[in-house]
Motif scaffolding. Structure first.
Motif, PDB file in Angstrom:
ATOM      1  N   THR A  12       0.868  -1.177   0.000  1.00  0.00           N
ATOM      2  CA  THR A  12       0.000   0.000   0.000  1.00  0.00           C
ATOM      3  C   THR A  12       0.902   1.223   0.000  1.00  0.00           C
ATOM      4  N   CYS A  14       1.045   5.519  -0.401  1.00  0.00           N
ATOM      5  CA  CYS A  14       0.397   6.838  -0.446  1.00  0.00           C
ATOM      6  C   CYS A  14       1.376   7.792  -1.122  1.00  0.00           C
ATOM      7  N   GLU A  51      -9.786   5.913  -1.088  1.00  0.00           N
ATOM      8  CA  GLU A  51      -9.370   6.877  -0.063  1.00  0.00           C
ATOM      9  C   GLU A  51      -8.527   8.006  -0.632  1.00  0.00           C
ATOM     10  N   SER A  52      -8.136   7.893  -1.897  1.00  0.00           N
ATOM     11  CA  SER A  52      -7.393   8.963  -2.546  1.00  0.00           C
ATOM     12  C   SER A  52      -8.277  10.204  -2.550  1.00  0.00           C
ATOM     13  N   ASN A  53      -7.691  11.347  -2.194  1.00  0.00           N
ATOM     14  CA  ASN A  53      -8.508  12.568  -2.189  1.00  0.00           C
ATOM     15  C   ASN A  53      -7.703  13.755  -2.698  1.00  0.00           C
ATOM     16  N   LYS A  59      -3.637   7.047  -3.283  1.00  0.00           N
ATOM     17  CA  LYS A  59      -3.349   5.838  -2.518  1.00  0.00           C
ATOM     18  C   LYS A  59      -3.530   4.643  -3.443  1.00  0.00           C
TER      19      LYS A  59
END
Length: 99
Positions: A12, A14, A51-53, A59
């Motif tokens: 994972t 980010c 959850e990517s913003n 992410k």
């Protein structure tokens, strides 16, 4: 034919993208990263997590499948290191787990 149990590793990551001012520019960078991972071979799979913003935060979850947990861990660590050396983005956080 009895196949050995397969090991799945998950990376994972980010990312913080640099100099992104539009959704189109963001999408272009993300598509390029996804394509680069997919080119590594059929033992890899990658997707962008919801959850990517915002425009600059992404992410990703990358999976690797093999019959050897150590090989899977090594492959994902090499990929994480490769991602860290890009000039287009910064790796803000990453983590590996092998199931």
């Amino acid at each position: 034919v009895v196949l050995p149990p397969m090991k799945v590793g998950l990376l994972t990551v980010c990312l913080r993208l640099y100099a992104i001012e539009s959704i189109k520019a963001r999408r272009s960078v993300v598509k390029r990263i996804l394509a680069d991972v997919r080119r590594l071979g059929p033992s890899f799979a990658v997707c962008e997590l919801p959850e990517s913003n915002g425009l600059t935060d992404v992410k990703l979850r990358i999976a690797h499948v093999s019959g050897d947990a150590r090989f899977t861990d090594s492959a994902l660590r090499r990929l994480a290191e490769r991602l860290e050396h890009s000039g287009e983005y910064e790796v803000a956080e990453s983590g590996i787990e092998v199931l």
